[in-house]
Design a protein around this motif. Sequence first.
Motif, PDB file in Angstrom:
ATOM      1  N   SER A 225      -4.952  -6.861  -8.031  1.00 44.78           N
ATOM      2  CA  SER A 225      -5.048  -5.523  -8.905  1.00 44.78           C
ATOM      3  C   SER A 225      -5.227  -4.447  -7.755  1.00 44.78           C
ATOM      4  O   SER A 225      -4.606  -3.232  -8.025  1.00 44.78           O
ATOM      5  CB  SER A 225      -6.511  -5.547  -9.767  1.00 44.78           C
ATOM      6  OG  SER A 225      -7.481  -5.883  -8.988  1.00 44.78           O
ATOM      7  N   PRO A 226      -5.966  -4.549  -6.817  1.00 43.90           N
ATOM      8  CA  PRO A 226      -5.678  -3.602  -5.588  1.00 43.90           C
ATOM      9  C   PRO A 226      -4.135  -3.323  -5.134  1.00 43.90           C
ATOM     10  O   PRO A 226      -3.938  -1.998  -4.977  1.00 43.90           O
ATOM     11  CB  PRO A 226      -6.702  -3.778  -4.502  1.00 43.90           C
ATOM     12  CG  PRO A 226      -7.446  -4.959  -5.068  1.00 43.90           C
ATOM     13  CD  PRO A 226      -6.721  -5.529  -6.102  1.00 43.90           C
ATOM     14  N   HIS A 227      -3.672  -4.269  -5.062  1.00 45.89           N
ATOM     15  CA  HIS A 227      -2.254  -4.039  -4.383  1.00 45.89           C
ATOM     16  C   HIS A 227      -1.335  -3.470  -5.634  1.00 45.89           C
ATOM     17  O   HIS A 227      -0.397  -2.623  -5.173  1.00 45.89           O
ATOM     18  CB  HIS A 227      -1.535  -5.347  -3.994  1.00 45.89           C
ATOM     19  CG  HIS A 227      -2.247  -5.941  -2.936  1.00 45.89           C
ATOM     20  ND1 HIS A 227      -2.400  -5.482  -1.652  1.00 45.89           N
ATOM     21  CD2 HIS A 227      -3.344  -7.061  -2.816  1.00 45.89           C
ATOM     22  CE1 HIS A 227      -2.994  -5.972  -0.721  1.00 45.89           C
ATOM     23  NE2 HIS A 227      -3.475  -7.051  -1.368  1.00 45.89           N
ATOM     24  N   LEU A 228      -1.509  -3.835  -6.896  1.00 42.80           N
ATOM     25  CA  LEU A 228      -0.783  -3.083  -8.076  1.00 42.80           C
ATOM     26  C   LEU A 228      -1.203  -1.656  -8.061  1.00 42.80           C
ATOM     27  O   LEU A 228      -0.320  -0.778  -8.158  1.00 42.80           O
ATOM     28  CB  LEU A 228      -1.007  -3.849  -9.153  1.00 42.80           C
ATOM     29  CG  LEU A 228      -0.386  -5.198  -9.420  1.00 42.80           C
ATOM     30  CD1 LEU A 228      -0.938  -6.070 -10.591  1.00 42.80           C
ATOM     31  CD2 LEU A 228       1.059  -4.820  -9.444  1.00 42.80           C
ATOM     32  N   HIS A 229      -2.519  -1.398  -7.890  1.00 43.69           N
ATOM     33  CA  HIS A 229      -2.822   0.042  -7.907  1.00 43.69           C
ATOM     34  C   HIS A 229      -2.304   0.916  -6.834  1.00 43.69           C
ATOM     35  O   HIS A 229      -1.823   2.039  -7.081  1.00 43.69           O
ATOM     36  CB  HIS A 229      -4.386   0.078  -7.759  1.00 43.69           C
ATOM     37  CG  HIS A 229      -5.146   1.366  -7.761  1.00 43.69           C
ATOM     38  ND1 HIS A 229      -4.781   2.348  -8.739  1.00 43.69           N
ATOM     39  CD2 HIS A 229      -5.641   2.085  -6.608  1.00 43.69           C
ATOM     40  CE1 HIS A 229      -5.439   3.651  -8.487  1.00 43.69           C
ATOM     41  NE2 HIS A 229      -5.761   3.416  -6.957  1.00 43.69           N
TER      42      HIS A 229
ATOM     43  N   PHE B 222       6.046   9.163  -1.485  1.00 42.30           N
ATOM     44  CA  PHE B 222       5.421   7.909  -1.907  1.00 42.30           C
ATOM     45  C   PHE B 222       3.865   8.427  -2.509  1.00 42.30           C
ATOM     46  O   PHE B 222       3.130   9.345  -1.889  1.00 42.30           O
ATOM     47  CB  PHE B 222       4.912   7.280  -0.398  1.00 42.30           C
ATOM     48  CG  PHE B 222       6.220   6.301  -0.192  1.00 42.30           C
ATOM     49  CD1 PHE B 222       6.318   5.040  -0.245  1.00 42.30           C
ATOM     50  CD2 PHE B 222       7.152   6.796   0.816  1.00 42.30           C
ATOM     51  CE1 PHE B 222       7.328   4.274  -0.004  1.00 42.30           C
ATOM     52  CE2 PHE B 222       8.047   6.259   1.450  1.00 42.30           C
ATOM     53  CZ  PHE B 222       8.617   4.990   0.760  1.00 42.30           C
ATOM     54  N   THR B 223       3.575   7.712  -3.664  1.00 48.33           N
ATOM     55  CA  THR B 223       2.286   8.000  -4.172  1.00 48.33           C
ATOM     56  C   THR B 223       1.539   6.399  -4.390  1.00 48.33           C
ATOM     57  O   THR B 223       1.004   6.223  -3.383  1.00 48.33           O
ATOM     58  CB  THR B 223       2.444   8.718  -5.477  1.00 48.33           C
ATOM     59  OG1 THR B 223       3.296   8.013  -6.359  1.00 48.33           O
ATOM     60  CG2 THR B 223       3.066  10.177  -5.381  1.00 48.33           C
ATOM     61  N   ALA B 224       1.780   6.110  -5.360  1.00 53.63           N
ATOM     62  CA  ALA B 224       0.928   4.627  -5.989  1.00 53.63           C
ATOM     63  C   ALA B 224       2.057   3.875  -5.694  1.00 53.63           C
ATOM     64  O   ALA B 224       2.364   2.793  -6.687  1.00 53.63           O
ATOM     65  CB  ALA B 224       0.393   4.684  -7.212  1.00 53.63           C
ATOM     66  N   ASP B 225       2.975   3.742  -4.719  1.00 50.85           N
ATOM     67  CA  ASP B 225       3.856   2.826  -4.367  1.00 50.85           C
ATOM     68  C   ASP B 225       4.495   2.479  -3.025  1.00 50.85           C
ATOM     69  O   ASP B 225       5.349   2.891  -2.541  1.00 50.85           O
ATOM     70  CB  ASP B 225       5.302   3.418  -5.412  1.00 50.85           C
ATOM     71  CG  ASP B 225       5.728   4.798  -4.848  1.00 50.85           C
ATOM     72  OD1 ASP B 225       4.867   5.547  -4.022  1.00 50.85           O
ATOM     73  OD2 ASP B 225       6.707   5.322  -4.978  1.00 50.85           O
ATOM     74  N   LEU B 226       3.304   2.040  -2.300  1.00 52.94           N
ATOM     75  CA  LEU B 226       3.018   2.199  -0.921  1.00 52.94           C
ATOM     76  C   LEU B 226       4.001   0.775  -0.273  1.00 52.94           C
ATOM     77  O   LEU B 226       3.190  -0.195   0.509  1.00 52.94           O
ATOM     78  CB  LEU B 226       1.820   2.179  -0.382  1.00 52.94           C
ATOM     79  CG  LEU B 226       1.284   3.520  -0.999  1.00 52.94           C
ATOM     80  CD1 LEU B 226      -0.248   3.651  -0.332  1.00 52.94           C
ATOM     81  CD2 LEU B 226       2.074   4.933  -0.394  1.00 52.94           C
ATOM     82  N   ARG B 227       5.086   0.435  -0.470  1.00 54.62           N
ATOM     83  CA  ARG B 227       5.885  -0.570  -0.229  1.00 54.62           C
ATOM     84  C   ARG B 227       7.278  -0.074   0.153  1.00 54.62           C
ATOM     85  O   ARG B 227       7.916   0.812  -0.168  1.00 54.62           O
ATOM     86  CB  ARG B 227       5.835  -1.652  -1.264  1.00 54.62           C
ATOM     87  CG  ARG B 227       6.669  -1.171  -2.665  1.00 54.62           C
ATOM     88  CD  ARG B 227       6.357  -2.118  -3.650  1.00 54.62           C
ATOM     89  NE  ARG B 227       7.264  -2.016  -4.859  1.00 54.62           N
ATOM     90  CZ  ARG B 227       6.731  -1.228  -6.179  1.00 54.62           C
ATOM     91  NH1 ARG B 227       5.696  -0.699  -5.946  1.00 54.62           N
ATOM     92  NH2 ARG B 227       7.685  -0.957  -6.798  1.00 54.62           N
TER      93      ARG B 227
END
Length: 457
Positions: free
Chosen positions: A233-237, A8-13
Amino acid sequence: MNVSVVLFTADLRLHDHPPLRAANESREVVPLFVRDRAVMDAGFAVPNRLAFLADCLHDLDGGLRKRGGRLVVRSGDVVEEVCKVAAETDADEVHLAGDVSAYAHLRERRLRRALEAEGRRLHVHDTVTTAVTPGEVTPASSDHFAVFTPYFRQWSGVPLRDVLAAPRTVRVPEGVGSEELPSRAGISVVSEGLAAGGETEARSRMCAWLRGGIGAYEDRHDDLAGDATSRFSPHLHFGTLSPVELVQRARTVEGPGPEAFVRQLAWRDFHRQVLAARPGAATADYRTKRDRWRSEYAARADIEAWKTGRTGYPVVDAAMRQLRHEGWMHNRGRLLAASFLAKTLYVDWRVGARHFLDLLVDGDVANNQLNWQWMAGTGTDTRPNRVLNPVTQAKRYDPDGEYVRRWVPELASLEGPAIHEPWKLRGLDRAALDDYPDPIVELSEGLARFKQARGRD
């Protein structure tokens, strides 16, 4: 049973996560997050993003535990730590979301070489952090679009992949060691009004937005006081929301509001395809205007006034104070703050971009740097010499002064649009405004300096 690692990197879901879906089919999976030493050393691990990240990791771990799994956290060099986990679990493959920055490309190349040397495979998945893969749509004469409108036309015609459900179960091999999850409480100098992170929060916001706010987005997205943007935007980041899912679900809602919102998501993909093709644009002018910016030393007093929200221009000061308090800023405020620094004060856009990255919870290299370049006139803007007048803009987008009154309490006693020009007050009325400063520069002076620098006078 074979074992896969999902980095996981910028995909924390867990919802709509192609790497996890691919790894989880008839396998045991190690969901891994590495607190990357290189990110720490480069200065990107600032308090607001670390605090939001801690929320995201706790939420991701909680979601995995509900499905029988857990999150494994390690610290150090990302390639070394992935290889260690793969060796410990005898994993034969690693799954990773593709990304666009120069560092992400370097990480991918290093990881692929290291894994292949050990007989393991790396699978990189597209459309995890973007709706459309960077490079999927290109003009005939170039490797990327440099202008948004033709990009958007082609982007809009690309069929999106199906949205994936979250897995029902995740089986993690026994005995995989993990560090403790980081905690927001252990991080100092966090903005007081920083929002909560995590997929649970993100999906709650998404459902509420699709039920209500999106319908008025076209009419209200520039309303500073109304705060009518999605705040995604924070959640997309951090990837707690899927851009594919957002576009798909927004398109099921009728009206100009959803269309305008999807257009903003396309801007995000647009900047990523620019950065993927021109990684140097993170630090160098995309289209140089041969600016001879004022030096940081010569402009140090003006820069400090801008950072602390004491320029004497209330709407600029309100935006900068919102940034410090929330780690976030309204998009119209970002445009005004950037125009004021880069064009009215004629300070290098990189100074502003760096300050934003120090505080923004959504501090994203592609969006931040390329939006700054757009406003500085060194990026993809087709009108590179435009200058936003903060007074005119404030009267248009904060006509009653509510936004300014919220963030600049020294001016709270002023009624209506007079709040945007406090320097026009005289005598006791001006003295009553505590220590709110006079403008640090006349707008006409800043405009003349900029025009001369660009050879437009």
